[in-house]
Design an enzyme around this catalytic site. Structure first.
Site: not given
Lengths: 755, 755
Positions: B277, B432
């Site tokens: 990410y 996440h």
């Protein structure tokens, strides 16, 4: 210092040519003359330092052997299985001796000759004391190794070493070695183990060549005859079988080196055991041929059977994927390739003793090493002189059988895309054959799309059954269900019985590559199951409707009564989508009890199939694939995975989709295998992740001599095929009626695209 | 032809510099000035045809855009999920527009400006009519796409296109676009969806940057302020969660671009969501920083937080394996690498706006493309001028947390061998994050030896849940058992609860790479389970006793009462041998019911362990590996495979070995992971197929502040380690007694080799 050593010494100080004459008078021989020759050595020495690949190979070999020689003379009493210490050391010795002999000749440094001599003396002292090897697992136990095969390997290499130092040795030295070691060794491999020596089998080729090579070095005509023509007057025992279940002897069968060229090789150079064992056998075949050509040129061995040896090298190169790895047909370890040492020799010899084909140089260039002899020198020179041409890999059929009348292998290669189909409709392939009539495997760019399992063995990894074949080779790898072919009633072809399988072969029906955009292969099998005939047709179709070629698989069967038929697809990768519903069980159980089914976990099963075109999409190596199958509502689609009843984790856990037809007397599996789109984990773009095919339909025809089918794309392009199942003649005219139309065409098939 | 077009036209015929002055007077602006600048364009045009990588990138982009432009203007009414047509087309548009804008500036060909204008007009006409996107799956639905995130992506790119053609447009054209499209678009992304805009999260960064970029182009100070500092006066709703289960807003939290630099980035440049990410967020972070530097140099954005943006690029490059692929920590798709476009931008910007570090050029060279702007030009020039230096990858710790006080990641890299250990002891990593405290993964040469599963998602593959996260991401990939770390009582860390996990982090204990031959990392976790403390120490030891480094894994735990503890090893490849007996079940059943255990098939289980050193050998990528584990007779070794309760075949079928301690209050898992030998399927040689380790023993110590262990090789070399668990200070002296000896040392550990 004895006379011989002295003479050898002074050769370094005086003019060589003059002395050569004298020496050859003294010994009435001209060694080396087996693989290296006097003339060859002179030519090599003249080019030293000027031919990169040759020089590099020589430097590598010298570095390797210098390290080995520093370890001293290691000739242990034989004890271990493959992968164990004594096995590995004796194996290392045969290679070291052969290479040290070559180094002695090329570098003319006596330390190599002396080393070879010392090691040979150690063997000669030990050999007469040796009983059979203590490991009792082989049908033909050796003395140095657990199996005669490895003893033969040893002698094939060591004969060359002996040839190289022959002139370095005194007559007395030679007598000692020959009487203590070489003659008893050759007799043991032949007279004392006829079950090993007198067969049509790669084992016997090694045995024949071992005896023949040492016979040539010693100028022993009797041994050479024995090698060429086998042992005479040996009574066959039809009940004996080898470790792989193959017959050991058949009465009246010719044996020996020449018979092993006659029978397992087809006129196309295909070796009936398959490419993995052909690769293994190539070394003795080619190196003995080279020796015979050098010492007995009158035999014209490279012309034998219309140049079958040279052809066999081309056949073998054609049996590789785009990475040069052999298609793993029959018992075969995946990953073995034309980079192996056996193929280095084979390619060099085929180049030098064949037509000096520049296409072979492209393979040699990839191998990046050569034999250290005249053949290797000329290959290296050819590369240096930029004579290299690409080796053409086209669609090809290689017939099986001594006369080319026992089926074959066809490879369809796409002209514009890196796809290769390998379809097998051979004979059994001797004891290493699998029960895989009409099977196929499919490749993209050297990667398996639909795989053949290969063998169940970790060659030379001692922890895995001493590196030998695993039980699962027989219970799984050889069985029909381990292959992409049809299985009736969950029973392998020929009931999995070698006695039956080895008396039959499939029949070619069609091989037509005249249009590179639509290539056909078709073959029939009438004996795999009693009263059932199988007829498979495979087509590689290139058309702008599809990004890449379609593989069309049409498996037709007819039986006298209803059976269950399974058709597996051994895909790799991850399942992306299906257009049918399925259920997955809460617990996994094996799919069956025998013929390999006991090794399959059943991971899922289709619910009632509602559509006539069932589609299965997966992702493998960044490429999407879809199989579109013509299905009836009673058909089943099974998701399986290898691994059940595998107590030692010997099998790979590979998946398959199995299309099952239940209670069916005659029908046709029609399956379209389509590569489409791509996925990149870096850009995260999924292109064309869905099939371009909307439906596959069978055309209902009244005349049962024909089958027909239509593939319709999502943009409504229709590709229609008609095939006559009973007449493969090119010139015959066909007329059939369907949908109110009359269609006429010439030859066994027709194809039309409409929209 | 309007005035503006006319002016633009005549620029082609008159001397440019003079006109520039005039134009900038007319418009009181100097576009482009966002990413491309007037000065940059001049410099680029001066070098055209002279800088290979730049020229090649430009040629590729031109070829790509010319093809796209031929397809016409395609601005469909939004309808589809990710992977569907309208989604993909709008995604394609944002890229095409941005590139077409760049081409217009660099090539000064009006067809590109005209194309951008036409497409923008189509969007401007459609935008006011759009309701929320019909797909209702997102916590923050977009208008063009199913989620605001993608709407923001669009605007980040399209702002650049608008900047490039700004001067090409008439005032009226601009007013139309801004009032119909850009201002409402920016308001929608911010004011109308605060749950998307006002967070500490990569989504919000995209939102902030989208609003900020268009604000900069339009010189709209209010939008730029909103981007930098977030929406003011928005009331947080603590119950809202996003699609990944992350909190949407926390009261009193700072928001906006700068806050997203403060909080998720540590002072080392580690981004708390992990590298996958971080890579995704890098583009908006870096490109907005570049724009701010161009337009608001007084902000000194690249100096912000001690150059955290530049540091983050180095952190990210350090979080790749030797192939440049990111370690798949937290939710992460494997295969994503520094070849991605986001990293091309990041590396170019970090080079140009940072120290012009020649090590970055080596990465850019592998990327083989550059940003088409001044930064990219200078990178390409640096490569052309041979300034490239290798990017050094050494052992490193990257601290987590805004102030670097929330644990971190340590990478131990072998100095002489291609092995890399990645140990994770971070905070939760926002929504996440995975429940993987003290987990690790291990690599050889870019290949996984012991893997982290990554995410359960097929990004952008529509057939797999529209390309979005799969159910199994939560039920499997995030759970503790999916990682190489310890699990108590088959329950994930923090009970798998984000609310709990996100309030804790692990604590570093030791990171010592002062001796490259014995590198240590150690960390503690005291909150994953109530009343249980976990302390893992990992050592990379290089010694001539071993061919390659040993990875020594010491997982110590203490609890207030007995529990079951599991430690999995997610190996790849085929099992070669074990020194313990095991049984395999006839049917496969899942290992448990929840926390990911329901996804594991139990394939085998050890019988009573008779030896204290249990060994497990496997073969992967032609390399043998052995884990030597210290085991008690009550311990169990379980063979598992992923795939149970996976109704859609969403999971990979990967194996693991699980070491289980039953009913244990305090103990230490000691495991030695050893790479040894090699196997070649071409030579069929198996070298050193067996472990060099004879035993692993624990040293019994009276003082529970210490643990100690000895590794003994088969040649009886002993490697002894002592570690203090309670004091990590370097200067402290330790004294303990064992085996009648008193040992003294300084610092938390000591190591000695004896024989």
């Amino acid at each position: 210092m004895n006379t011989q050593t002295f003479l050898t010494k002074i050769r370094h100080y005086f003019v060589l040519p003059i002395l050569f004459v004298g020496i050859s008078f003294i010994y009435a021989q001209d060694h080396p003359n087996l693989i290296l020759t006097k003339k060859g050595v002179q030519e090599i020495r003249k080019h030293l330092g000027q031919v990169p690949i040759f020089d590099q190979t020589l430097a590598n070999v010298k570095a390797e052997i210098d390290i080995e020689m520093e370890k001293g003379i290691l000739v242990p009493i034989p004890k271990d299985m493959a992968g164990g210490y004594t096995h590995d050391q004796h194996k290392k010795n045969w290679k070291t001796l052969q290479k040290a002999g070559v180094l002695y000749q090329i570098l003319q440094d006596e330390k190599y000759a002396s080393y070879v001599h010392e090691v040979l003396k150690a063997y000669a002292k030990m050999y007469p004391t040796l009983p059979l090897h203590p490991q009792e697992r082989s049908y033909a136990r050796g003395k140095i190794f657990w199996q005669c095969l490895n003893d033969a390997n040893w002698l094939v290499y060591v004969s060359q070493a002996y040839d190289c130092i022959y002139e370095y040795l005194s007559k007395k030295d030679r007598k000692f070695l020959e009487q203590q070691l070489f003659i008893p060794y050759a007799d043991f491999l032949s007279k004392e183990t006829p079950q090993f020596f007198n067969r049509i089998h790669n084992h016997s080729t090694w045995g024949n060549v071992a005896v023949g090579m040492i016979g040539l070095v010693m100028d022993n005509k009797e041994l050479v005859q024995r090698a060429l023509h086998g042992l005479q007057g040996v009574k066959a025992n039809p009940n004996l079988k080898d470790n792989d279940g193959g017959f050991i002897s058949v009465d009246g069968q010719k044996t020996g080196f020449l018979a092993n060229l006659d029978a397992p090789f087809s006129p196309d150079g295909y070796y009936t055991e398959g490419p993995y064992y052909q690769r293994y056998a190539m070394y003795p075949f080619m190196v003995f041929a080279q020796a015979l050509q050098n010492k007995k040129p009158e035999l014209n061995i490279f012309e034998y059977k219309d140049q079958v040896l040279i052809k066999s090298v081309y056949a073998l190169l054609n049996l590789t994927d785009s990475d040069g790895e052999f298609f793993p047909l029959n018992d075969a370890q995946k990953g073995m390739s034309y980079l192996s040492n056996e193929l280095v020799s084979a390619v060099d010899i085929a180049y030098y003793f064949g037509q000096k084909d520049p296409a072979l140089l492209s393979i040699a260039k990839k191998q990046n090493k050569v034999q250290l002899d005249e053949a290797g020198l000329h290959v290296a020179l050819g590369i240096k002189e930029n004579k290299v041409k690409a080796f053409p890999k086209n669609s090809i059929t290689l017939k099986d059988g001594a006369n080319g009348e026992q089926g074959g292998i066809s490879i369809l290669r796409s002209s514009d895309h890196p796809f290769e189909l390998v379809m097998k409709y051979t004979s059994q392939g001797l004891s290493h054959g699998h029960y895989d009539k009409l099977s196929y495997s499919y490749y993209k760019d050297g990667k398996e799309v639909l795989q053949d399992y290969g063998l169940a063995r970790f060659v030379n990894i001692e922890q895995k059954n001493g590196g030998g074949y695993l039980k699962e080779n027989k219970t799984w790898a050889k069985q029909t269900i381990a292959h992409n072919t049809i299985i009736q009633d969950q029973i392998s072809h020929f009931g999995g019985k070698y006695e039956i399988g080895s008396t039959h072969h499939s029949e070619p029906y069609l091989f037509d590559i005249s249009n590179p955009k639509i290539q056909w292969v078709s073959a029939q099998e009438k004996n795999a199951y009693p009263n059932t005939s199988l007829h498979r047709t495979m087509i590689l179709l290139e058309d702008k409707d599809f990004n890449t070629p379609l593989l069309i698989d049409v498996m037709h069967y007819e039986s006298d009564e209803p059976h269950q038929f399974d058709l597996p697809f051994y895909y790799n990768g991850q399942i992306i989508a299906t257009n049918f519903e399925y259920k997955k069980p809460e617990k996994l159980e094996p799919l069956g009890d025998e013929f390999g089914y006991q090794h399959l976990w059943l991971e899922g099963k289709s619910d009632a199939l509602s559509t006539k075109t069932s589609q299965f999409t997966w992702l493998s190596n960044h490429q999407f694939y879809t199989i579109s199958m013509l299905t009836n509502s009673e058909d089943l689609l099974l998701f399986t995975r290898i691994g059940a009843n595998d107590p030692k984790f010997n099998l790979r856990k590979d998946p398959a989709l199995i299309h099952r037809k239940v209670d069916s007397q005659s029908d046709t599996f029609i399956s379209i295998i389509e590569a489409h789109g791509s996925y990149s984990p870096v850009t995260e773009l999924a292109k064309n992740a869905s099939s371009t095919i909307k439906s596959v339909e069978k055309i209902e025809l009244l005349d049962k001599n024909y089958i027909g089918w239509t593939i319709t794309t999502k943009t409504d392009q229709k590709h229609t095929f008609l095939l006559c199942l009973t007449n493969n003649k090119k010139e015959v005219l066909h007329t059939i009626k369907f949908m109110g139309n009359t269609i006429e065409w010439k030859g066994p098939y027709t194809y039309k695209k409409t929209n």
